[in-house]
Design an enzyme around this catalytic site. Structure first.
Site, PDB file in Angstrom:
ATOM      1  N   TYR A 135      -2.508 -11.193   4.156  1.00 39.47           N
ATOM      2  CA  TYR A 135      -1.273 -12.187   3.790  1.00 39.47           C
ATOM      3  C   TYR A 135      -0.653 -12.795   5.248  1.00 39.47           C
ATOM      4  O   TYR A 135       0.011 -13.293   5.138  1.00 39.47           O
ATOM      5  CB  TYR A 135      -0.297 -11.118   3.328  1.00 39.47           C
ATOM      6  CG  TYR A 135      -0.209 -10.710   1.905  1.00 39.47           C
ATOM      7  CD1 TYR A 135      -1.150 -10.194   1.345  1.00 39.47           C
ATOM      8  CD2 TYR A 135       0.763 -11.233   0.983  1.00 39.47           C
ATOM      9  CE1 TYR A 135      -1.203  -9.862  -0.013  1.00 39.47           C
ATOM     10  CE2 TYR A 135       0.620 -11.143  -0.152  1.00 39.47           C
ATOM     11  CZ  TYR A 135      -0.335 -10.363  -0.748  1.00 39.47           C
ATOM     12  OH  TYR A 135      -0.316 -10.130  -2.079  1.00 39.47           O
ATOM     13  N   LYS A 187     -11.720  -0.036   1.740  1.00 40.35           N
ATOM     14  CA  LYS A 187     -13.129  -0.383   1.407  1.00 40.35           C
ATOM     15  C   LYS A 187     -13.809  -0.501   2.613  1.00 40.35           C
ATOM     16  O   LYS A 187     -14.549  -1.361   2.940  1.00 40.35           O
ATOM     17  CB  LYS A 187     -12.968  -1.811   0.661  1.00 40.35           C
ATOM     18  CG  LYS A 187     -13.972  -2.336   0.106  1.00 40.35           C
ATOM     19  CD  LYS A 187     -14.426  -1.755  -1.172  1.00 40.35           C
ATOM     20  CE  LYS A 187     -15.702  -2.247  -1.539  1.00 40.35           C
ATOM     21  NZ  LYS A 187     -16.271  -1.673  -2.884  1.00 40.35           N
ATOM     22  N   ASP A 220     -11.910   0.269  -5.356  1.00 36.51           N
ATOM     23  CA  ASP A 220     -12.249   0.248  -6.573  1.00 36.51           C
ATOM     24  C   ASP A 220     -12.153   1.296  -7.475  1.00 36.51           C
ATOM     25  O   ASP A 220     -11.954   1.600  -8.392  1.00 36.51           O
ATOM     26  CB  ASP A 220     -13.749  -0.532  -6.730  1.00 36.51           C
ATOM     27  CG  ASP A 220     -14.807   0.058  -5.812  1.00 36.51           C
ATOM     28  OD1 ASP A 220     -14.269   1.032  -4.940  1.00 36.51           O
ATOM     29  OD2 ASP A 220     -15.849  -0.311  -5.730  1.00 36.51           O
ATOM     30  N   ASP A 244      -0.850  -4.889  -3.240  1.00 37.51           N
ATOM     31  CA  ASP A 244      -0.609  -5.712  -4.278  1.00 37.51           C
ATOM     32  C   ASP A 244      -1.119  -5.460  -5.604  1.00 37.51           C
ATOM     33  O   ASP A 244      -0.685  -5.571  -6.409  1.00 37.51           O
ATOM     34  CB  ASP A 244      -0.919  -7.343  -3.610  1.00 37.51           C
ATOM     35  CG  ASP A 244      -0.216  -8.395  -4.747  1.00 37.51           C
ATOM     36  OD1 ASP A 244       0.637  -8.219  -5.312  1.00 37.51           O
ATOM     37  OD2 ASP A 244      -1.117  -8.933  -5.115  1.00 37.51           O
ATOM     38  N   ASP A 248       0.341  -3.398  -9.511  1.00 43.44           N
ATOM     39  CA  ASP A 248       0.757  -3.859 -10.808  1.00 43.44           C
ATOM     40  C   ASP A 248      -0.145  -3.164 -11.810  1.00 43.44           C
ATOM     41  O   ASP A 248       0.452  -2.819 -12.798  1.00 43.44           O
ATOM     42  CB  ASP A 248      -0.109  -5.279 -10.825  1.00 43.44           C
ATOM     43  CG  ASP A 248       0.860  -6.573 -10.679  1.00 43.44           C
ATOM     44  OD1 ASP A 248       1.953  -6.146  -9.932  1.00 43.44           O
ATOM     45  OD2 ASP A 248       0.698  -7.694 -11.092  1.00 43.44           O
TER      46      ASP A 248
HETATM   47  C1  IPM Z   1       4.482  -8.814  -4.942  1.00 41.55           C
HETATM   48  C2  IPM Z   1       3.999 -10.255  -5.507  1.00 41.55           C
HETATM   49  C3  IPM Z   1       4.109 -11.197  -3.908  1.00 41.55           C
HETATM   50  C4  IPM Z   1       2.983 -10.552  -3.356  1.00 41.55           C
HETATM   51  C5  IPM Z   1       3.921 -12.649  -4.424  1.00 41.55           C
HETATM   52  C6  IPM Z   1       5.027 -13.219  -5.370  1.00 41.55           C
HETATM   53  C7  IPM Z   1       3.610 -13.197  -3.063  1.00 41.55           C
HETATM   54  O1  IPM Z   1       3.187 -10.114  -6.107  1.00 41.55           O
HETATM   55  O2  IPM Z   1       5.565  -8.507  -4.379  1.00 41.55           O
HETATM   56  O3  IPM Z   1       3.702  -8.014  -5.228  1.00 41.55           O
HETATM   57  O4  IPM Z   1       1.669 -10.862  -3.431  1.00 41.55           O
HETATM   58  O5  IPM Z   1       3.411  -9.616  -2.336  1.00 41.55           O
HETATM   59 MN    MN Z   2       2.118  -8.248  -6.611  1.00 44.91          MN
END
Ligand code: IPM
Ligand code: MN
Length: 350
Positions: A135, A187, A220, A244, A248
């Site tokens: 990032y 990794k 993974d 990140d 999710d």
């Molecule tokens: C998160 C989001 C952000 C990230 C995006 C919107 C830049 O996906 O906060 O996880 O990748 O960190």
């Molecule tokens: Mn995210």
């Protein structure tokens, strides 16, 4: 007197921010502490109208606050990347919010897509490094748009950045005092330089925490275990990009984006709290979006401000509402209640 900055942002951001601050306000009244809010209208609309993304003056003001609350950023008419990099990532980087804390907790009464798993199995926390890695935004193009194009995006790992993240994760694991186990997710088998550093620092810092059990999983395999045996995790520490991705997945196994909350922290100064979900433009102004993730983020903000009892009360109220089975479906437009009603129920539940 706490000074709190609000960035309601785009799409459904303002709606969920309203409910989150309603619950925050109810918690403050109950606990008897004072706060004031300052609202900043940054986001897609402002960018489209004025070309401004995050004015320097706003950034300067944010530095002096006790906490920042962000609803959501993202606008369908703005090219992807402009607002994300210009607002969200800019605040994370400029304010040095080096920890992204993302709890993965399945509340009783909430359906998970994982077969035969329940609340006792899904209760862990992901500590994501938040200012470095892929990032960092270092790289560039050579001969862009030609067949000879070279595109480079560097993954930055500094000793200081890795050390402070891993140290925070050990301290957090100790404070959480659940299984007293910290898992490093990396990794190393491929990223033999970058994640070799993570491994060495993990071992080094780990010596200061003899009572914490140390585990290691490759990223993974981590996604596999999160689905197959989520009960194995207590706290996971990982780099920015992997954090990140796996958060999710974490959000999905805890019942979805309507639930998942997060905090961007600098343990020594200001912090910014946000639901993990985006701005859901389709639902803007419909009063149909689920505000629980946003309210959970307000609960995390209370914890950060030192109002632990209020934070626990908010979590309990969310948990009670979910356990009551009143909300049939956590998805937007399918809750059987409006955004506002869910906020009211959680505020009253305090
Ligand atoms: C998160 C989001 C952000 C990230 C995006 C919107 C830049 O996906 O906060 O996880 O990748 O960190
Ligand atoms: Mn995210």
């Amino acid at each position: 007197m706490y000074k709190i900055g609000l960035i309601p942002g785009d799409g459904i951001g303002p709606e969920v921010t309203r409910e989150a601050m309603k619950v925050f306000g109810a918690a403050a009244a109950q606990a008897g502490f004072q706060y004031e809010t300052v609202e900043y209208d940054v986001g897609g609309e402002r960018y489209l109208a004025t070309g401004e993304v995050l004015p320097e003056s706003v950034l300067e003001e944010l530095r002096g606050l006790d906490a920042i609350y962000l609803g959501a950023i993202g606008h369908p008419d703005v090219q992807p990347g402009i607002l994300e990099k210009g607002i969200l990532l800019k605040v994370r980087f400029e304010l040095d919010l080096y920890i992204n804390l993302r709890p993965v907790k399945l509340y009783p009464g909430v359906p998970t897509p994982l077969k035969d798993k329940g609340p006792e199995d899904i209760d862990f926390v992901i500590v994501r490094e938040n200012t470095e890695g892929l990032y960092a935004g270092i790289g560039g193009f050579l001969k862009r748009g030609t067949r000879d194009e070279v595109a480079i995006q560097e993954m930055i790992n500094t000793y200081k950045g890795v050390e402070r993240c891993i140290r925070y994760a050990f301290e957090f694991t100790q404070k959480r005092n659940k299984e007293n186990t910290l898992t490093l997710c990396d990794k190393t088998n491929v990223l033999t330089f970058a994640h070799d550093l993570w491994q060495r620092v993990f071992r080094e810092v780990g010596e200061d925490f003899p009572d914490i059990k140390k585990e290691h999983t490759l990223v993974d395999a981590t996604t596999m275990w999160m689905v197959k045996n989520p009960e194995w995790f207590d706290v996971i520490v990982t780099c920015n990009m992997f954090g990140d991705i796996i958060t999710d997945l974490g959000a999905m196994i805890q019942g979805g984006m309507g639930i998942a909350a997060s905090g961007n922290l600098n343990p020594e100064s200001v912090a910014m709290f946000e639901p993990i979900h985006g701005s859901a433009p389709r639902y803007t102004g419909k009063n149909q979006i689920n505000p629980i993730a946003a309210i959970g983020a307000a609960g995390m903000m209370l914890e950060h401000l030192g109002q632990a009892e209020s934070a626990a009360a908010v979590e309990k109220s969310i948990s009670n509402l979910l356990a009551s089975g009143k909300i049939q479906d956590l998805g937007a437009g399918r809750m059987g209640y409006t955004t506002e009603q869910v906020g009211d129920m959680i505020a009253e539940g305090l």
